[in-house]
Design an enzyme around this catalytic site. Structure first.
Site, PDB file in Angstrom:
ATOM      1  N   PRO A   2      61.388  46.102   0.141  1.00  0.00           N
ATOM      2  CA  PRO A   2      62.325  45.796   0.947  1.00  0.00           C
ATOM      3  C   PRO A   2      63.540  45.309   0.175  1.00  0.00           C
ATOM      4  CG  PRO A   2      60.542  44.957   2.171  1.00  0.00           C
ATOM      5  CD  PRO A   2      60.297  45.266   0.559  1.00  0.00           C
ATOM      6  N   GLU A   3      64.718  46.163   0.037  1.00  0.00           N
ATOM      7  CA  GLU A   3      65.911  45.457  -0.453  1.00  0.00           C
ATOM      8  C   GLU A   3      67.122  45.732   0.533  1.00  0.00           C
ATOM      9  OE1 GLU A   3      66.934  47.285  -4.460  1.00  0.00           O
ATOM     10  OE2 GLU A   3      64.728  47.691  -4.734  1.00  0.00           O
TER      11      GLU A   3
END
Length: 276
Positions: A2-3
DNA sequence: ATATCTGCCTGCTCGC
DNA sequence: TGCGAGCAGGCAGATA
């Protein structure tokens, strides 16, 4: 992994589910998940607290509570959040990767799940204690080409290393760094202080473009990231180079290379992103 | 000060 | 088939 776009998607999808809901109880199965305070104080602090405000800073979710404290969640590599009704199988029997369960006043449960156990949750009076050192939000007006140039000035590390540095710009991780560098036509190993004004402006635009497109497509789902409802994002369909070593460049058909920069797998087109 | 390295973790792939 | 080695990587903390 997750960014910024994946975390933004989580916050947008959590808000309609949790806004106004109260935490009635919680259980922590892997204590190290709770970064601050201790588990007992954490449980006491969230008890009977209503979710009042939803925000994001870099890759951190900021869940504001009625008490004015903030519940901060960082998913790191493999963290996931899911909401289950009592009829769901995982409601009664959380699997071995579920480390925290929050009971809600509508009878549902919010699960924090994390294969690798790298993710962390904080409960703090002031979110700045946790996110205060982050660089600018890349999609805010404060992030300008001039500001970006200033942040890179005199830095001899590779541009990829600095894109991954959360104090330079918040929220860019390995996927979006590689994609932005490809879009800007900049080799990941170029020294940041070797980039000219035009290149910095191009990279600034590319960072904003890939993050914005990532948000529109609700993130990139490779092996791990799935959304609140279990669905995937779709930006992986538009990846140009990330994890495409050995495949032809979509622009010029040159074989995409994979190297290691800043101890991370790094993917680029040697023709579109020349080193010199 | 900046730059680089290590540890945290577990599932997966690879080679024997 | 089984098993150990190596790999993936965000971030904190340590070291150069």
């Amino acid at each position: 992994m997750p960014e910024l776009p994946e975390v933004e998607t989580y916050v947008r999808e959590l808000e309609p589910e949790l806004l106004g809901r109260t935490i009635t109880q919680a259980r922590v199965f892997w204590p190290r998940t709770i970064a601050q305070p201790g588990v007992a104080a954490f449980l006491e602090g969230i008890h009977q607290q209503r979710f009042a405000h939803f925000d994001r800073r870099g890759k951190y979710m900021l869940l504001g509570l009625q008490s004015q404290q903030t519940l901060i969640v960082h998913l790191r590599m493999t963290g996931e959040l899911h909401i289950y009704a009592p009829t769901h199988a995982l409601y009664r029997e959380p699997d071995k990767h579920t480390h925290v369960v929050f009971g809600l006043d509508d009878g549902r449960h919010l699960h924090y799940r994390d294969q690798r156990k790298f993710g962390r949750i904080w409960l703090v009076d002031d979110a700045e204690e946790v996110v205060g050192a982050l660089g600018p939000e890349p999609l805010d007006s404060a992030f300008t080409p001039a500001q970006f140039a200033q942040a890179l000035r005199g830095r001899r590390a590779s541009i990829k290393t600095l894109l991954l540095n959360q104090a330079v710009v918040a929220g860019v991780g390995n996927i979006y760094a590689d994609e932005a560098l490809f879009r800007a036509g900049i080799h990941p190993q170029r020294g940041a202080d070797q980039l000219n004004r035009d290149e910095i402006a191009k990279l600034h635009e590319a960072v904003q473009f890939v993050l914005q497109r990532g948000i529109e497509l609700k993130g990139s789902s490779l092996q791990n990231y799935i959304r609140l409802d279990g669905m995937t994002g779709n930006f992986q369909e538009e990846h140009q180079v990330f994890r495409k070593g050995g495949q032809p460049c979509p622009r010029c058909k040159t074989t995409i290379e994979r190297i290691v920069v800043a101890q991370r797998g790094t993917h680029f087109c040697p023709h579109c992103q020349p080193l010199s």
